[in-house]
Design a protein around this motif. Structure first.
Motif, PDB file in Angstrom:
ATOM      1  N   GLU A   1      42.794  27.736  49.988  1.00  0.00           N
ATOM      2  CA  GLU A   1      41.490  27.428  49.388  1.00  0.00           C
ATOM      3  C   GLU A   1      41.280  28.324  48.167  1.00  0.00           C
ATOM      4  O   GLU A   1      41.593  29.514  48.194  1.00  0.00           O
ATOM      5  CB  GLU A   1      40.365  27.663  50.399  1.00  0.00           C
ATOM      6  N   SER A   2      40.720  27.761  47.119  1.00  0.00           N
ATOM      7  CA  SER A   2      40.588  28.492  45.848  1.00  0.00           C
ATOM      8  C   SER A   2      39.722  29.743  45.977  1.00  0.00           C
ATOM      9  O   SER A   2      39.916  30.712  45.234  1.00  0.00           O
ATOM     10  CB  SER A   2      40.021  27.576  44.761  1.00  0.00           C
ATOM     11  N   ASP A   3      38.772  29.747  46.942  1.00  0.00           N
ATOM     12  CA  ASP A   3      37.919  30.940  47.059  1.00  0.00           C
ATOM     13  C   ASP A   3      38.694  32.161  47.550  1.00  0.00           C
ATOM     14  O   ASP A   3      38.223  33.294  47.426  1.00  0.00           O
ATOM     15  CB  ASP A   3      36.713  30.665  47.959  1.00  0.00           C
ATOM     16  N   ARG A   4      39.912  31.937  48.086  1.00  0.00           N
ATOM     17  CA  ARG A   4      40.731  33.063  48.540  1.00  0.00           C
ATOM     18  C   ARG A   4      41.295  33.858  47.355  1.00  0.00           C
ATOM     19  O   ARG A   4      41.712  35.009  47.518  1.00  0.00           O
ATOM     20  CB  ARG A   4      41.873  32.579  49.431  1.00  0.00           C
ATOM     21  N   LEU A   5      41.326  33.247  46.195  1.00  0.00           N
ATOM     22  CA  LEU A   5      41.871  33.933  45.019  1.00  0.00           C
ATOM     23  C   LEU A   5      41.065  35.180  44.682  1.00  0.00           C
ATOM     24  O   LEU A   5      41.612  36.185  44.225  1.00  0.00           O
ATOM     25  CB  LEU A   5      41.902  32.987  43.816  1.00  0.00           C
ATOM     26  N   THR A   6      39.758  35.119  44.917  1.00  0.00           N
ATOM     27  CA  THR A   6      38.904  36.289  44.659  1.00  0.00           C
ATOM     28  C   THR A   6      39.349  37.469  45.509  1.00  0.00           C
ATOM     29  O   THR A   6      39.375  38.625  45.053  1.00  0.00           O
ATOM     30  CB  THR A   6      37.427  35.949  44.957  1.00  0.00           C
ATOM     31  N   HIS A   7      39.712  37.171  46.756  1.00  0.00           N
ATOM     32  CA  HIS A   7      40.167  38.245  47.650  1.00  0.00           C
ATOM     33  C   HIS A   7      41.501  38.826  47.182  1.00  0.00           C
ATOM     34  O   HIS A   7      41.682  40.054  47.207  1.00  0.00           O
ATOM     35  CB  HIS A   7      40.291  37.730  49.081  1.00  0.00           C
ATOM     36  N   LEU A   8      42.427  37.970  46.755  1.00  0.00           N
ATOM     37  CA  LEU A   8      43.715  38.471  46.256  1.00  0.00           C
ATOM     38  C   LEU A   8      43.496  39.418  45.088  1.00  0.00           C
ATOM     39  O   LEU A   8      44.141  40.464  44.999  1.00  0.00           O
ATOM     40  CB  LEU A   8      44.614  37.308  45.829  1.00  0.00           C
ATOM     41  N   LYS A   9      42.607  39.032  44.214  1.00  0.00           N
ATOM     42  CA  LYS A   9      42.309  39.876  43.052  1.00  0.00           C
ATOM     43  C   LYS A   9      41.708  41.215  43.490  1.00  0.00           C
ATOM     44  O   LYS A   9      42.040  42.273  42.944  1.00  0.00           O
ATOM     45  CB  LYS A   9      41.328  39.133  42.133  1.00  0.00           C
ATOM     46  N   SER A  10      40.868  41.185  44.515  1.00  0.00           N
ATOM     47  CA  SER A  10      40.172  42.400  44.956  1.00  0.00           C
ATOM     48  C   SER A  10      41.114  43.429  45.561  1.00  0.00           C
ATOM     49  O   SER A  10      40.820  44.630  45.533  1.00  0.00           O
ATOM     50  CB  SER A  10      39.068  42.044  45.961  1.00  0.00           C
ATOM     51  N   ILE A  11      42.256  42.988  46.114  1.00  0.00           N
ATOM     52  CA  ILE A  11      43.192  43.957  46.715  1.00  0.00           C
ATOM     53  C   ILE A  11      44.295  44.365  45.734  1.00  0.00           C
ATOM     54  O   ILE A  11      45.241  45.052  46.117  1.00  0.00           O
ATOM     55  CB  ILE A  11      43.804  43.428  48.030  1.00  0.00           C
TER      56      ILE A  11
ATOM     57  N   GLN B   1      39.926  31.862  35.641  1.00  0.00           N
ATOM     58  CA  GLN B   1      38.602  32.486  35.553  1.00  0.00           C
ATOM     59  C   GLN B   1      38.635  33.916  36.074  1.00  0.00           C
ATOM     60  O   GLN B   1      37.888  34.782  35.598  1.00  0.00           O
ATOM     61  CB  GLN B   1      37.575  31.664  36.337  1.00  0.00           C
ATOM     62  N   LEU B   2      39.519  34.163  37.037  1.00  0.00           N
ATOM     63  CA  LEU B   2      39.631  35.502  37.630  1.00  0.00           C
ATOM     64  C   LEU B   2      40.575  36.414  36.851  1.00  0.00           C
ATOM     65  O   LEU B   2      40.764  37.574  37.204  1.00  0.00           O
ATOM     66  CB  LEU B   2      40.110  35.379  39.083  1.00  0.00           C
ATOM     67  N   SER B   3      41.187  35.877  35.802  1.00  0.00           N
ATOM     68  CA  SER B   3      42.013  36.667  34.862  1.00  0.00           C
ATOM     69  C   SER B   3      43.210  37.346  35.518  1.00  0.00           C
ATOM     70  O   SER B   3      43.478  38.537  35.282  1.00  0.00           O
ATOM     71  CB  SER B   3      41.146  37.716  34.145  1.00  0.00           C
ATOM     72  N   PHE B   4      43.949  36.606  36.356  1.00  0.00           N
ATOM     73  CA  PHE B   4      45.230  37.127  36.820  1.00  0.00           C
ATOM     74  C   PHE B   4      46.144  37.282  35.606  1.00  0.00           C
ATOM     75  O   PHE B   4      46.136  36.454  34.683  1.00  0.00           O
ATOM     76  CB  PHE B   4      45.852  36.179  37.846  1.00  0.00           C
ATOM     77  N   SER B   5      46.934  38.341  35.590  1.00  0.00           N
ATOM     78  CA  SER B   5      47.711  38.650  34.390  1.00  0.00           C
ATOM     79  C   SER B   5      48.843  37.671  34.141  1.00  0.00           C
ATOM     80  O   SER B   5      49.300  37.505  33.015  1.00  0.00           O
ATOM     81  CB  SER B   5      48.268  40.075  34.462  1.00  0.00           C
ATOM     82  N   SER B   6      49.348  37.008  35.191  1.00  0.00           N
ATOM     83  CA  SER B   6      50.431  36.050  35.004  1.00  0.00           C
ATOM     84  C   SER B   6      50.416  35.029  36.140  1.00  0.00           C
ATOM     85  O   SER B   6      50.219  35.378  37.300  1.00  0.00           O
ATOM     86  CB  SER B   6      51.792  36.764  34.976  1.00  0.00           C
ATOM     87  N   ILE B   7      50.602  33.769  35.770  1.00  0.00           N
ATOM     88  CA  ILE B   7      50.638  32.686  36.749  1.00  0.00           C
ATOM     89  C   ILE B   7      51.946  31.933  36.576  1.00  0.00           C
ATOM     90  O   ILE B   7      52.282  31.475  35.485  1.00  0.00           O
ATOM     91  CB  ILE B   7      49.443  31.731  36.573  1.00  0.00           C
ATOM     92  N   ASN B   8      52.692  31.831  37.687  1.00  0.00           N
ATOM     93  CA  ASN B   8      53.983  31.158  37.682  1.00  0.00           C
ATOM     94  C   ASN B   8      53.915  29.884  38.521  1.00  0.00           C
ATOM     95  O   ASN B   8      53.185  29.810  39.506  1.00  0.00           O
ATOM     96  CB  ASN B   8      55.057  32.090  38.260  1.00  0.00           C
ATOM     97  N   VAL B   9      54.694  28.892  38.118  1.00  0.00           N
ATOM     98  CA  VAL B   9      54.837  27.661  38.892  1.00  0.00           C
ATOM     99  C   VAL B   9      56.312  27.445  39.190  1.00  0.00           C
ATOM    100  O   VAL B   9      57.158  27.573  38.304  1.00  0.00           O
ATOM    101  CB  VAL B   9      54.271  26.458  38.105  1.00  0.00           C
TER     102      VAL B   9
END
Length: 454
Positions: free
Chosen positions: A151-161, A199-207
């Motif tokens: 779920e996309s709302d989990r991304l906030t938690h990943l960023k927080s840790i 929106q959460l500004s992760f420094s790099s996104i890979n696919v």
């Protein structure tokens, strides 16, 4: 670039991917952790930063293309909780030899499905790693995500840790391909997930994408490629499907006659390469692409990029530790792999033993050939004068037995063999074949262990 059917047939042989040298089939089985402890202790004094790879083996569903070490379990907190307790036990035992609070500059959480773990469990894992290692100056903290079950709302938690890099396993958006590999996911859902990540500004996104899957064709694969390009991820890993039905039982669920032919498969790759390069991406060595503004593209251009079991990386960390079932590490010129069996992993840790099952202690010749192969895999070139200085050996004299191989590759226009060996555009497609000529372990019998080079 002249690419004939005859040439493809000639070079479409079984061969290693060279994520390591010596390759894993040459490692020795061991029943104790003595060598691993010794090599960990040898790292204690230099305090050079390490990388960590954490393997989370659990998946809720079996993807038929997968070649990773996975355990299929419906999601329950008890599985993750138990596993993390043993991850902590392994960290305790590692730091008894390595010393506590050794600096770490990179962590990668892979699998399996790392996002199988709940937010609470990921917080616990983060706390464990920070308890036993010094992660204060960490540059890259990445995690692999199965977007189907996230779920996309989990991304906030990943960023927080502290996680700053995400890798999404897409593979292909086409339904006929997804039906054949038992992995269904809509491109519209990914668009929403990626929008939140930006929106959460992760420094790099890979696919991650895979070419050579069942039912893939140039038209339907182009649709997937164009969808990915429209989303502009920072990096794209484009892996070749390694079809190994004799070694991986669930690969037998894929009918061989649904796979693209070798010529069709290489054309899928070339189609992707052309599309990516025409849309702002830099080709990165064998199977990666990055936006020209991304640090991986810069590292490739500057010749500072490295390669290991985590893929291509900007961090040229010499030593890395594998934590978790089946994980692989490299410590002071030696590879060590944990047992692939979860029950054995738990049992040995209960006995206060590190769970090393395979190891490879590199000889001087191994170290020399490892350097040569990784130069070719990462840079597509090799400077003989740099080799001579590094090892105080003349390249041409040391590799006298390899002269026929180099001459053959040159006659096939795969490379130019001067003071600097330079791989041609054609040779880049067959870089695994070029590297095989420097592999001192490779035999005709052993090749059957590996996937086709195309």
């Amino acid at each position: 670039m002249k690419l004939s059917r005859k040439l493809i047939k000639k070079y479409n042989i079984n061969g290693p991917r060279y994520t390591s040298y010596p390759t894993a089939p040459n490692w020795k089985t061991t029943s104790n952790d003595t060598h691993y402890k010794t090599h960990l202790h040898s790292l204690k004094s230099n305090q050079k930063p390490l990388s960590l790879y954490i393997h989370i083996p659990f998946c809720e569903k079996q993807c038929y293309f997968c070649g990773c070490n996975v355990i299929i379990k419906k999601k329950k907190d008890e599985f993750g909780d138990t596993y993390l307790n043993y991850i902590e036990k392994e960290c305790q035992l590692i730091t008894q030899s390595l010393g506590k609070n050794h600096p770490v500059n990179q962590i990668h959480i892979g699998g399996g499905t790392p996002s199988y773990l709940s937010n609470k469990q990921l917080t616990k894992l983060n706390k464990i790693l920070n308890t036993y290692f010094d992660c204060q100056s960490m540059h890259e903290y990445s995690i692999e995500i199965d977007p189907r079950l996230f779920e996309s709302d989990r991304l906030t938690h990943l960023k927080s840790i502290g996680i700053n890099r995400l890798s999404f396993g897409i593979q292909d958006f086409d339904k006929t391909v997804q039906d054949a590999i038992n992995r269904h996911y809509k491109s519209t859902d990914f668009s929403e997930l990626l929008s939140t990540a930006r929106q959460l500004s992760f420094s790099s996104i890979n696919v991650d994408l895979i070419y050579g899957l069942p039912n893939q064709s140039k038209p339907n694969f182009k649709n997937t490629l164009n969808t990915i390009i429209s989303q502009k991820p920072d990096r794209i890993a484009l892996y070749s499907f390694a079809y190994l039905p004799n070694l991986i039982s669930h690969h037998r669920l894929i009918k061989q006659n649904t796979l693209p032919s070798p010529k069709e498969k290489i054309n899928l790759y070339l189609t992707a390469q052309n599309l990516f390069e025409n849309n702002g991406y830099q080709s990165i060595a064998m199977d990666h692409f990055a936006l020209k503004t991304d640090e991986l593209a810069t590292a490739f251009k500057n010749g500072t990029m490295a390669r290991n079991f985590m893929g291509y990386t900007t961090l040229n960390t010499e030593n890395y530790l594998g934590i978790g079932v089946s994980s692989i590490g490299y410590a002071h010129h030696a590879f060590f792999q944990n047992t692939k069996d979860l029950k054995t992993y738990y049992k040995q840790l209960d006995q206060n033993k590190l769970t090393t099952h395979k190891e490879s202690l590199l000889s001087k010749d191994d170290i020399i050939r490892q350097w040569v192969i990784f130069q070719l895999m990462c840079k597509f070139k090799l400077d003989k004068s740099q080799f001579n200085t590094k090892f105080n050996i003349d390249f041409d004299a040391y590799f006298n037995n390899e002269h026929p191989h180099l001459s053959h590759c040159e006659s096939e226009k795969l490379l130019i063999n001067n003071d600097i060996i330079t791989v041609s555009e054609l040779g880049k497609l067959f870089i695994r074949n070029i590297c095989m000529g420097f592999d001192n372990y490779l035999t005709s019998h052993q090749k059957t262990t590996f996937s086709k080079t195309i």
